[in-house]
Motif scaffolding. Sequence first.
Motif, PDB file in Angstrom:
ATOM      1  N   GLU A  74      52.283  -5.511  26.370  1.00 34.69           N
ATOM      2  CA  GLU A  74      51.354  -5.562  25.349  1.00 34.69           C
ATOM      3  C   GLU A  74      51.062  -4.299  24.509  1.00 34.69           C
ATOM      4  OE1 GLU A  74      47.401  -6.214  27.181  1.00 34.69           O
ATOM      5  OE2 GLU A  74      48.352  -7.864  28.547  1.00 34.69           O
ATOM      6  N   MET A  75      52.160  -3.407  24.643  1.00 37.27           N
ATOM      7  CA  MET A  75      52.281  -2.396  24.053  1.00 37.27           C
ATOM      8  C   MET A  75      53.082  -2.708  22.564  1.00 37.27           C
ATOM      9  SD  MET A  75      50.709   0.299  25.505  1.00 37.27           S
ATOM     10  CE  MET A  75      51.348   1.771  24.635  1.00 37.27           C
ATOM     11  N   HIS A  76      52.529  -2.239  21.479  1.00 37.75           N
ATOM     12  CA  HIS A  76      53.282  -2.652  20.221  1.00 37.75           C
ATOM     13  C   HIS A  76      53.437  -1.490  19.404  1.00 37.75           C
ATOM     14  CE1 HIS A  76      52.613  -6.897  21.305  1.00 37.75           C
ATOM     15  NE2 HIS A  76      51.233  -6.502  21.403  1.00 37.75           N
ATOM     16  N   ALA A  77      54.784  -1.055  19.463  1.00 39.47           N
ATOM     17  CA  ALA A  77      55.092   0.065  18.352  1.00 39.47           C
ATOM     18  C   ALA A  77      55.133  -0.358  17.080  1.00 39.47           C
ATOM     19  CB  ALA A  77      56.616   0.428  18.519  1.00 39.47           C
ATOM     20  N   ILE A  78      54.983   0.496  16.157  1.00 35.88           N
ATOM     21  CA  ILE A  78      54.706   0.189  14.579  1.00 35.88           C
ATOM     22  C   ILE A  78      56.043  -0.064  14.052  1.00 35.88           C
ATOM     23  CG2 ILE A  78      53.811   1.044  12.445  1.00 35.88           C
ATOM     24  CD1 ILE A  78      51.758   2.618  13.905  1.00 35.88           C
ATOM     25  N   ILE A  94      45.101  -8.288  12.905  1.00 36.12           N
ATOM     26  CA  ILE A  94      45.746  -7.537  13.629  1.00 36.12           C
ATOM     27  C   ILE A  94      44.819  -7.009  14.720  1.00 36.12           C
ATOM     28  CG2 ILE A  94      46.754  -5.206  13.704  1.00 36.12           C
ATOM     29  CD1 ILE A  94      47.313  -5.146  10.889  1.00 36.12           C
ATOM     30  N   PRO A  95      44.766  -7.966  15.773  1.00 27.49           N
ATOM     31  CA  PRO A  95      43.697  -7.815  16.847  1.00 27.49           C
ATOM     32  C   PRO A  95      44.386  -6.640  17.747  1.00 27.49           C
ATOM     33  CG  PRO A  95      45.258  -9.764  17.298  1.00 27.49           C
ATOM     34  CD  PRO A  95      45.538  -9.262  16.061  1.00 27.49           C
ATOM     35  N   LEU A  96      43.172  -5.910  18.266  1.00 25.67           N
ATOM     36  CA  LEU A  96      43.412  -4.621  19.293  1.00 25.67           C
ATOM     37  C   LEU A  96      43.453  -5.215  20.596  1.00 25.67           C
ATOM     38  CD1 LEU A  96      40.998  -2.079  17.610  1.00 25.67           C
ATOM     39  CD2 LEU A  96      43.561  -2.415  17.030  1.00 25.67           C
ATOM     40  N   LEU A 131      46.145   2.395  16.911  1.00 24.52           N
ATOM     41  CA  LEU A 131      45.342   2.079  18.181  1.00 24.52           C
ATOM     42  C   LEU A 131      46.136   1.131  19.132  1.00 24.52           C
ATOM     43  CD1 LEU A 131      41.701   1.352  16.525  1.00 24.52           C
ATOM     44  CD2 LEU A 131      42.378   3.280  17.967  1.00 24.52           C
ATOM     45  N   ALA A 132      46.698   0.200  18.661  1.00 28.83           N
ATOM     46  CA  ALA A 132      47.608  -0.782  19.484  1.00 28.83           C
ATOM     47  C   ALA A 132      48.765  -0.185  20.159  1.00 28.83           C
ATOM     48  CB  ALA A 132      48.062  -2.064  18.738  1.00 28.83           C
ATOM     49  N   ALA A 133      49.219   0.984  19.504  1.00 22.74           N
ATOM     50  CA  ALA A 133      50.363   1.661  19.835  1.00 22.74           C
ATOM     51  C   ALA A 133      50.091   2.825  20.946  1.00 22.74           C
ATOM     52  CB  ALA A 133      51.293   2.065  18.604  1.00 22.74           C
ATOM     53  N   THR A 134      48.739   3.059  20.853  1.00 24.45           N
ATOM     54  CA  THR A 134      48.456   4.285  21.752  1.00 24.45           C
ATOM     55  C   THR A 134      48.642   3.971  23.131  1.00 24.45           C
ATOM     56  OG1 THR A 134      46.448   4.735  20.394  1.00 24.45           O
ATOM     57  CG2 THR A 134      46.294   5.603  22.527  1.00 24.45           C
ATOM     58  N   PRO A 135      49.494   5.090  23.940  1.00 22.87           N
ATOM     59  CA  PRO A 135      49.921   4.590  25.392  1.00 22.87           C
ATOM     60  C   PRO A 135      48.855   4.621  26.361  1.00 22.87           C
ATOM     61  CG  PRO A 135      51.202   6.459  24.362  1.00 22.87           C
ATOM     62  CD  PRO A 135      50.040   6.183  23.214  1.00 22.87           C
TER      63      PRO A 135
END
Length: 348
Positions: free
Chosen positions: A272-276, A331-333, A260-264
């Motif tokens: 604020e974008m975080h790749a896995i 792991i906050p969103l 979810l955090a990596a969703t464009p």
Amino acid sequence: MSTSDRIFEVRNLDVSFELNRGASRVVRDVDMDIYREETLGIVGESGSGKSMLASSLLNAVVEPGICSGEVTYYPRNGEPVSVLELSEAELKRFRWEQVAMVFQGAMSSFNPVMRVRTHFRETLQDHNRDIPAGMDRARSLLESVYLDPDRVLSAYPHELSGGMKQRALIALSLILEPEVLVMDEPTAALDLLMQRSIVSLLDELQAEHDLTIIFITHDLPLLTKIADRLTVMYAFGLIESGTVDEILYNSSHPYTRALLAATPDLDVPVDEMHAIEGSKPDPVDRISGCSYHPRCPMADMHCENNDPPMEQISSTHRAACFYHEEAAEAIPLRGDGNNPKQKGAVHE
């Protein structure tokens, strides 16, 4: 949901291939139920096993793949069907008359030297259906997906646009009135507007034909617009399932939250974008402990040595993580305003 509403029951499902470098497990220990007239979204990174899981539901894993476990289909009328034990003749009927599949890339699903009309006629003929009545239904189905039957039936596949081909393929999949429609990345090659058009169309078709839809994609925001429930795959197995709201707002597996955090999102600053971090496992590798532990910021020795079972979090929500209760804090969103659901990606 009640077990009496199940249309598919999957238990201990494995799919493996023997390769020169070793046995490759591309579906691993899958247990799941699919319910009548729901839309189930299956999401995960490319190579997570989504397509193989879809093929397993129809016992359509290509050789030399070996599919083991239990896949039970419950028709609306009649006795349960053990899909993996069906003969070739029984499978031929089952795959079109009970469960139909729409594959990624409509162009490769049509014979380029046959008119679209011939695809409908041959399908009807192969299943001993009345051709005139069936072609009347084909025309009706094409109209229901907003296509001109005269133009489409007389056309060769290359004469249709990508969106037209995909809609024609959906109509073809419904020609024998199946109960279940399995869609494997059906919108992957389409532009955003056509993707939304196909999703809206599926909503209409489901209501009109009482369909159960299994929609497989790596596009999480797209799924949230159509699905009733979401199932997340990682490393060839299921790691979380729940309603759309449970997965978007209360996901309990670190991988789901990282996904979810990596969703464009164009409205979110790049920082604020975080790749896995890390890479997904190779299907040949033996997975020790939790499949996600090499990439998980919460992993410890217990995770490295033990494979977590799917735990029931609520009546509709399950997750395979020893620390699912701590995942939200660890792991906050992104803020609620950046949630894909609030970007118009769900039922309006």
